[in-house]
Enzyme design. Structure first.
Site, PDB file in Angstrom:
ATOM      1  N   ARG A   1      50.427  13.416 -23.472  1.00 40.01           N
ATOM      2  CA  ARG A   1      49.953  13.721 -22.113  1.00 40.01           C
ATOM      3  C   ARG A   1      48.472  13.399 -21.959  1.00 40.01           C
ATOM      4  O   ARG A   1      48.047  12.831 -20.956  1.00 40.01           O
ATOM      5  CB  ARG A   1      50.224  15.192 -21.773  1.00 40.01           C
TER       6      ARG A   1
ATOM      7  N   CYS B   1       8.210  31.533 -45.819  1.00 37.44           N
ATOM      8  CA  CYS B   1       7.222  31.446 -44.742  1.00 37.44           C
ATOM      9  C   CYS B   1       6.767  32.837 -44.297  1.00 37.44           C
ATOM     10  O   CYS B   1       6.021  33.479 -45.019  1.00 37.44           O
ATOM     11  CB  CYS B   1       7.726  30.586 -43.598  1.00 37.44           C
TER      12      CYS B   1
ATOM     13  N   TYR C   1      16.329  32.360 -29.905  1.00 38.57           N
ATOM     14  CA  TYR C   1      17.416  33.121 -29.295  1.00 38.57           C
ATOM     15  C   TYR C   1      18.226  32.279 -28.325  1.00 38.57           C
ATOM     16  O   TYR C   1      19.401  32.482 -28.114  1.00 38.57           O
ATOM     17  CB  TYR C   1      16.864  34.337 -28.541  1.00 38.57           C
TER      18      TYR C   1
ATOM     19  N   GLY D   1       8.429  35.409 -44.564  1.00 38.75           N
ATOM     20  CA  GLY D   1       8.911  36.246 -45.667  1.00 38.75           C
ATOM     21  C   GLY D   1       7.939  36.245 -46.838  1.00 38.75           C
ATOM     22  O   GLY D   1       7.774  37.256 -47.538  1.00 38.75           O
ATOM     23  N   PHE D   2       7.290  35.138 -47.073  1.00 39.41           N
ATOM     24  CA  PHE D   2       6.249  35.010 -48.104  1.00 39.41           C
ATOM     25  C   PHE D   2       5.032  35.858 -47.695  1.00 39.41           C
ATOM     26  O   PHE D   2       4.494  36.639 -48.477  1.00 39.41           O
ATOM     27  CB  PHE D   2       5.895  33.519 -48.218  1.00 39.41           C
TER      28      PHE D   2
ATOM     29  N   GLU E   1      14.614  25.634 -47.116  1.00 35.46           N
ATOM     30  CA  GLU E   1      15.944  25.467 -46.518  1.00 35.46           C
ATOM     31  C   GLU E   1      16.075  24.151 -45.757  1.00 35.46           C
ATOM     32  O   GLU E   1      17.176  23.620 -45.606  1.00 35.46           O
ATOM     33  CB  GLU E   1      16.284  26.660 -45.601  1.00 35.46           C
TER      34      GLU E   1
ATOM     35  N   HIS F   1       9.284  25.867 -46.181  1.00 34.73           N
ATOM     36  CA  HIS F   1      10.683  26.146 -45.827  1.00 34.73           C
ATOM     37  C   HIS F   1      11.611  25.296 -46.685  1.00 34.73           C
ATOM     38  O   HIS F   1      11.993  24.202 -46.272  1.00 34.73           O
ATOM     39  CB  HIS F   1      10.923  25.795 -44.361  1.00 34.73           C
TER      40      HIS F   1
ATOM     41  N   THR G   1      28.413  19.017 -35.167  1.00 35.26           N
ATOM     42  CA  THR G   1      29.149  18.934 -36.428  1.00 35.26           C
ATOM     43  C   THR G   1      30.123  17.760 -36.394  1.00 35.26           C
ATOM     44  O   THR G   1      30.330  17.075 -37.392  1.00 35.26           O
ATOM     45  CB  THR G   1      29.925  20.243 -36.685  1.00 35.26           C
TER      46      THR G   1
ATOM     47  N   PRO H   1      41.797  20.911 -18.411  1.00 35.67           N
ATOM     48  CA  PRO H   1      40.328  20.859 -18.529  1.00 35.67           C
ATOM     49  C   PRO H   1      39.841  19.508 -19.062  1.00 35.67           C
ATOM     50  O   PRO H   1      38.834  18.978 -18.593  1.00 35.67           O
ATOM     51  CB  PRO H   1      40.010  21.988 -19.518  1.00 35.67           C
TER      52      PRO H   1
ATOM     53  N   LEU I   1      31.067  23.604 -28.464  1.00 39.70           N
ATOM     54  CA  LEU I   1      32.329  23.133 -29.057  1.00 39.70           C
ATOM     55  C   LEU I   1      32.117  22.458 -30.409  1.00 39.70           C
ATOM     56  O   LEU I   1      33.067  21.978 -31.017  1.00 39.70           O
ATOM     57  CB  LEU I   1      33.036  22.166 -28.105  1.00 39.70           C
TER      58      LEU I   1
END
Ligand code: GLN
Length: 540
Positions: free
Chosen positions: A223, A377, A53, A379-380, A505, A503, A18, A190, A14
């Protein structure tokens, strides 16, 4: 010290992380000192060995801790550098308690969940609170209320409120308000059930963050308040936003900041907007580019969340929106088709052989067609293998991670790691100094001779191949401070391609985006304009 605890109900996913980050951003930019921490009720010691994953990206902190991706959100929204102590897991808690028991520190008593485990949980929370010197600590509890795993943590947090006092601990609960039928009636049941579950363990929420498709109606709020005892001012309607950095203002517009500050009786704090221009660019980008992100976890985009965020940071600063095209690397083995219409290619990090051949093809495609390229990484490493195979003609060139018997191990295990079998905690991890060589693309991008970046790798460029690679135009423009590990790769005939062993990022922030992601996006735009032969929307 003040604590805001955020729990989740009804179902997972949910956006608790964030929401926690957004609230912490609002509090911080009201002049309060704020830190955030995450409780992960799984038994793993840390996130290092977890499959992206299942859990999404493994985030890496300066101190080398491998943590839940939510820590990345806290860092980005708070613009702080956290440490591994800010991520508590069941594994860490039990390990500590068992070690204490072995040392005889419990003086012969029976070691139990209450009080020994709960005391250790509270000790860790207070330790983070004290070391950070924060006015407010936000504590996000992973999982959903009712999970067996999270029980000891919720019990510890209940005790924390008892010990610290009512006005020092606030409980926020994230729930779902589904909409049913043609009329889209908002259903509160809920949420009622999930709050009931919380109350059974002795926790009364003070705030409800309700995820729903459309804003909560006044009647729904009434409510919810009636059934849960949460005052209406404490009920926040959280609808989907186009970009996560727009969530704080959505929450702020409903008065949540005032509500929290008043609860803690903290006087004289009002919010100062720091993302004004940033959000303007996010909402009104003047250009768009498409970047292919080539990986093997492309079905679960959370596996690459820090790259997604880094591109968003670039947009917020230069107004060039990035449409990410997720490309499953295995599909590239058969055909380059999916790379035909993109403006740039990113190959992010990864582990294991599956998907690697496709990534090598993507690097080759980018070189042969002069498409802007960023490798991170793995990718390098892939870009190095590509040069060795296709320019040096070492057809079997590989990393010993994928082919231990290769005749040309251009990427090989770090010398100090040779012989290590245990997979947990054996990597080169965390923030390390990188020296940038003068008169290189990297020195133009960074404008500095020395940078600090976060790492997570076991393998690296084999020094025996550097001369050969360099003879084909490869330039290793960044190295570690001993000068033995290659950190940045560029090509003497390509302005639009760069790759890093680190990295970048992980340290990208809304107001200081990753420099190499920025470089990729700017070149992607140039490439696109050249390709379509058109006029820039910006200059039109
Ligand atoms: N698998 C590679 C290594 O261990 C790359 C790691 C990564 O991309 N994070 O060196």
């Amino acid at each position: 010290m003040h604590y805001v605890v955020i729990t989740g109900g009804v179902l997972s996913g949910l956006g608790k992380g964030t929401i926690t980050s957004s609230l912490s951003h609002l509090l911080k930019n009201s002049g309060l000192k704020v830190t955030a921490m995450k409780i992960d009720p799984y038994i793993n010691y840390d996130a290092g060995t977890m499959n992206p994953y299942q859990h999404g990206e493994v985030f890496v902190l300066d101190d080398g801790s491998e943590v839940d991706l939510d820590l990345g959100n806290y860092e980005r929204f708070l613009d702080v550098d956290l440490t591994g102590n800010s991520n508590i897991t069941t594994g860490k808690v039990y390990r500590e308690v068992i070690e204490k028991e072995r040392r005889g520190e419990y003086l012969g008593s029976t070691v139990q969940i209450i009080p020994h485990i709960t005391n250790e949980i509270k000790r860790r929370i207070r330790d983070v609170a004290n070391k950070s010197g924060a006015d407010i600590v936000l504590i996000e509890v992973g999982g959903t209320v009712g999970d067996i795993e999270s029980m000891p943590f919720l019990e510890a947090l209940r005790q924390l409120k008892r010990e610290e006092g009512d006005r020092s601990v606030l409980f926020g609960h994230v729930t779902l308000v589904p909409e049913m039928g043609a009329a889209g009636e908002q259903k509160t049941k809920p949420t009622q059930h999930s709050v009931k579950e919380l109350r059974e363990i002795g926790i009364q929420p003070d705030i409800l963050f309700c995820r729903s498709k459309s804003p909560l109606t006044p009647d729904t709020k009434r409510r919810l308040s009636l059934f849960t005892d949460v005052p209406e001012e404490g009920i926040v309607s959280v609808v989907d936003v186009a970009n996560v950095y727009l969530l704080p203002e959505l929450m702020q517009s409903q008065g949540i900041l005032r509500y929290v500050i008043d609860h803690f009786s903290l006087k004289g704090h009002s919010f100062r907007e720091v993302w004004k221009d940033y959000k303007y660019n996010i909402r009104n980008p003047s250009e768009r580019v498409t970047i292919a992100t080539v990986g093997k976890y492309t079905e679960l985009q959370d596996a690459y969340i820090s790259h997604k965020e880094a591109f968003s940071h670039v947009t917020g600063n230069n107004g060039i929106a990035v449409d990410i095209k997720w490309v499953d690397s295995d599909t590239l083995i058969e055909s380059d088709e999916l790379l035909k219409d993109v403006d740039g290619i990113l190959i992010p990090g990864g582990f294991g052989y599956r998907g690697v051949e496709g990534k090598i093809k993507a690097a080759k495609y980018s070189r042969e067609n002069d498409i802007p390229f960023l490798g991170i990484c793995l990718g390098f490493q892939v870009a190095v293998i590509e040069v060795a195979r296709n320019l040096l003609n070492y057809k079997d060139a590989n990393s010993t991670e994928f082919d231990p018997a290769t005749g040309n191990p251009v990427i090989d295990i770090l010398p100090e790691q040779k012989g290590i079998k245990d997979m947990g905690g054996t990597m080169r991890l965390g923030s390390k100094k990188v020296l940038i060589k003068e008169n290189t693309l990297a020195s133009k991008i960074y404008g500095s001779r020395e940078i600090w970046e976060r790492h997570r790798h076991r393998f690296e460029v084999n020094p025996d191949y550097i001369d050969a690679l360099t003879s084909k135009g490869a330039v290793f423009s960044g190295v570690d401070d001993e000068g033995i590990r290659m950190e940045v790769l560029e090509f003497n005939d390509r302005e639009n391609a760069i790759a890093t062993q680190y990295h970048s990022e992980f340290k990208s922030r809304p107001l200081s985006p990753s420099r190499v992601h920025t470089h990729l996006v700017e070149h992607a735009l140039q490439y696109k304009l050249k390709r379509i032969g058109g006029i820039s929307e910006r200059s039109a």
